[in-house]
Enzyme design. Structure first.
Site, PDB file in Angstrom:
ATOM      1  N   THR A 171      74.391  60.787 117.675  1.00 55.35           N
ATOM      2  CA  THR A 171      75.656  60.952 118.152  1.00 55.35           C
ATOM      3  C   THR A 171      75.706  61.523 119.624  1.00 55.35           C
ATOM      4  O   THR A 171      76.499  61.302 120.305  1.00 55.35           O
ATOM      5  CB  THR A 171      76.496  61.748 117.396  1.00 55.35           C
ATOM      6  OG1 THR A 171      76.486  60.965 115.990  1.00 55.35           O
ATOM      7  CG2 THR A 171      77.845  62.014 117.754  1.00 55.35           C
ATOM      8  N   ASP A 214      70.705  54.485 116.264  1.00 54.68           N
ATOM      9  CA  ASP A 214      71.248  55.564 115.201  1.00 54.68           C
ATOM     10  C   ASP A 214      70.021  55.885 114.324  1.00 54.68           C
ATOM     11  O   ASP A 214      69.203  55.209 113.966  1.00 54.68           O
ATOM     12  CB  ASP A 214      72.288  54.760 114.596  1.00 54.68           C
ATOM     13  CG  ASP A 214      72.905  55.309 113.625  1.00 54.68           C
ATOM     14  OD1 ASP A 214      72.357  56.155 112.705  1.00 54.68           O
ATOM     15  OD2 ASP A 214      74.234  55.589 113.698  1.00 54.68           O
ATOM     16  N   SER A 215      70.021  57.086 114.175  1.00 52.26           N
ATOM     17  CA  SER A 215      68.741  57.702 113.483  1.00 52.26           C
ATOM     18  C   SER A 215      68.818  57.131 111.972  1.00 52.26           C
ATOM     19  O   SER A 215      67.695  57.316 111.482  1.00 52.26           O
ATOM     20  CB  SER A 215      68.699  59.131 113.862  1.00 52.26           C
ATOM     21  OG  SER A 215      69.403  59.843 112.762  1.00 52.26           O
ATOM     22  N   THR A 265      71.558  63.229 114.009  1.00 52.93           N
ATOM     23  CA  THR A 265      71.689  64.124 113.091  1.00 52.93           C
ATOM     24  C   THR A 265      71.108  63.952 111.649  1.00 52.93           C
ATOM     25  O   THR A 265      70.698  64.472 110.747  1.00 52.93           O
ATOM     26  CB  THR A 265      72.866  64.998 113.021  1.00 52.93           C
ATOM     27  OG1 THR A 265      73.833  64.286 112.497  1.00 52.93           O
ATOM     28  CG2 THR A 265      73.248  65.671 114.027  1.00 52.93           C
ATOM     29  N   ASP A 266      71.488  62.273 111.381  1.00 52.35           N
ATOM     30  CA  ASP A 266      71.213  61.829 110.122  1.00 52.35           C
ATOM     31  C   ASP A 266      69.748  62.204 109.439  1.00 52.35           C
ATOM     32  O   ASP A 266      69.539  62.565 108.603  1.00 52.35           O
ATOM     33  CB  ASP A 266      71.598  60.204 109.859  1.00 52.35           C
ATOM     34  CG  ASP A 266      73.145  60.119 110.004  1.00 52.35           C
ATOM     35  OD1 ASP A 266      73.864  61.257 109.923  1.00 52.35           O
ATOM     36  OD2 ASP A 266      73.463  59.077 110.066  1.00 52.35           O
ATOM     37  N   GLN A 315      65.090  69.579  92.909  1.00 56.62           N
ATOM     38  CA  GLN A 315      66.662  69.172  93.282  1.00 56.62           C
ATOM     39  C   GLN A 315      67.654  70.206  94.047  1.00 56.62           C
ATOM     40  O   GLN A 315      68.549  70.050  94.823  1.00 56.62           O
ATOM     41  CB  GLN A 315      67.352  68.308  92.433  1.00 56.62           C
ATOM     42  CG  GLN A 315      66.620  67.193  92.141  1.00 56.62           C
ATOM     43  CD  GLN A 315      67.353  66.349  90.894  1.00 56.62           C
ATOM     44  OE1 GLN A 315      68.104  66.743  90.214  1.00 56.62           O
ATOM     45  NE2 GLN A 315      66.658  65.481  90.493  1.00 56.62           N
ATOM     46  N   CYS A 316      67.332  71.558  93.660  1.00 56.55           N
ATOM     47  CA  CYS A 316      68.305  72.618  93.843  1.00 56.55           C
ATOM     48  C   CYS A 316      68.030  72.789  95.590  1.00 56.55           C
ATOM     49  O   CYS A 316      66.625  72.816  96.018  1.00 56.55           O
ATOM     50  CB  CYS A 316      67.856  73.909  93.215  1.00 56.55           C
ATOM     51  SG  CYS A 316      68.276  73.714  91.568  1.00 56.55           S
TER      52      CYS A 316
HETATM   53  N1  ASP Z   1      74.465  58.214 112.780  1.00 57.48           N
HETATM   54  C1  ASP Z   1      74.106  59.602 113.864  1.00 57.48           C
HETATM   55  C2  ASP Z   1      72.844  59.432 113.968  1.00 57.48           C
HETATM   56  O1  ASP Z   1      71.840  59.905 113.020  1.00 57.48           O
HETATM   57  C3  ASP Z   1      74.976  60.644 113.317  1.00 57.48           C
HETATM   58  C4  ASP Z   1      74.523  61.729 114.400  1.00 57.48           C
HETATM   59  O2  ASP Z   1      73.715  61.568 115.238  1.00 57.48           O
HETATM   60  O3  ASP Z   1      75.239  62.837 114.131  1.00 57.48           O
HETATM   61  O4  ASP Z   1      72.153  58.644 114.966  1.00 57.48           O
END
Ligand code: ASP
Length: 341
Positions: A13, A57-58, A89-90, A277-278
């Site tokens: 992003t 896109d990650s 971020t993904d 899983q917690c």
């Molecule tokens: N879909 C984006 C990614 O992971 C989300 C992000 O970066 O916030 O590349």
């Protein structure tokens, strides 16, 4: 000005622009950083920027990307004081964990960052993240591979993405932040990796052989379809499984198909790591009768590791060509403070 920091732009992003189908990665980030950071650049460490091709896109991340990052770090390691990896971020938690294992107590500062809103759009968090990351990357040696996000420096081997919508998108649920980046940044030196943690040059990781599909994740739920176990057992490329069990590490102990899976996996030399899983607390082997006997059957204790860290540690161990027995033997080494001891 000589550049002290190398920024590696992988996508995500932070560098995306709006397009007909939504946000998509876009090259030419150096110019956009210069525009957006403006006069603050004169007060920040100088940087060079390399863009990976293709930018992703990650969500499209593969273990091959970690090897590509290691190769780029190895190539430029001696030329820069620190490195910033701009990442989506993904799957940031996966890549930050993978690089934490690759580098151990890193000789150079290696910091991940990204943003929830692209650089240049109203209310973007990207400028603050870039500014903080530049200052930290060129500063004193941190040793941990870290994430700079929302006014905090977090340990790369402990990360979870905890919000898709809020600015504090990341947390390390089983570890305290390494630094709080308020008006006066406060670095918690005692939380950084110590002298006892080994350092590894990125060229070692660049020479590893990461295998796509080598590790699977299996998250337990009531009444598991047995076909899921069969698929894992039949897949020869799959060498290890991160088992996300209930609560303190409990499994469906009355489920014959599950019990057969654990036995057959051991017989086929597939390594199984048990984590919870917690979000917090990890597993407590032996606390409940429902999880008794797992360790005797060769299931490894993942403690309070995150799923991402367990997944990446298994990948890293396997990429070094280890047998199942060697993975089991090396599993307990705390490589990057990924687990509370
Ligand atoms: N879909 C984006 C990614 O992971 C989300 C992000 O970066 O916030 O590349």
């Amino acid at each position: 000005m000589t550049a002290e920091v190398l920024i590696l732009h992988t996508g995500g992003t932070i560098g995306m622009v709006p397009g007909p189908n939504g946000l998509a990665p876009a090259a030419g980030l150096q110019q956009r950083i210069e525009q957006q950071l403006g006069s603050s650049l004169a007060l920040l460490p100088g940087f060079d920027l390399l863009e990976l091709d293709p930018l992703i896109d990650s969500a499209d991340l593969t273990p091959g990307h970690w090897q590509q990052l290691a190769a780029l770090l190895a190539e430029h390691w001696d030329r820069y004081r620190g490195f910033i990896i701009l990442h989506g971020t993904d799957t940031m938690a996966y890549s930050a964990a993978a690089l934490s294992f690759m580098l151990g107590a890193s000789e150079r500062n290696v910091l991940f960052t990204g943003s929830q809103v692209p650089l240049g759009l109203p209310r973007s968090d990207a400028v603050a993240h870039l500014q903080a990351a530049l200052q930290l990357a060129a500063g004193p040696r941190l040793r941990n591979v870290g994430l700079v996000f929302n006014n905090r420096l977090l340990n790369g081997s402990r990360l979870r993405k905890v919000s898709s919508q809020q600015f504090p998108a990341f947390d390390t649920p089983n570890a305290a932040p390494l630094a709080e980046l308020n008006i006066r940044p406060q670095l918690h030196s005692a939380r950084l990796l110590g002298e006892e943690t080994a350092s590894r040059h990125p060229r070692e990781a660049a020479a590893l052989d990461f295998q796509p599909g080598a590790v699977a994740m299996l998250s337990l739920h009531p009444s598991m379809p047995a076909a899921l176990y069969d698929a894992i057992l039949a897949d020869n490329a799959c060498k290890a499984v991160v088992l996300q069990s209930f609560g303190a590490g409990n499994i469906p102990s009355r489920d014959a198909a599950f019990n057969a899976f654990i036995k057959r996996a051991a017989a086929r030399d597939k390594v199984i790591v048990n984590i919870s899983q917690c979000l917090q607390g990890g597993i407590s082997p032996g606390a409940y009768a429902a999880s008794a006997g797992l360790q005797e059957q060769g299931v490894l204790n993942g403690g309070d590791m995150t799923p991402e860290a367990a997944f990446c540690k298994l990948h890293w161990l396997l990429a070094g060509g280890r047998s199942a027995a060697a993975v089991r033997a090396d599993w307990s080494i705390n490589l990057s403070d990924e687990r509370t001891l």
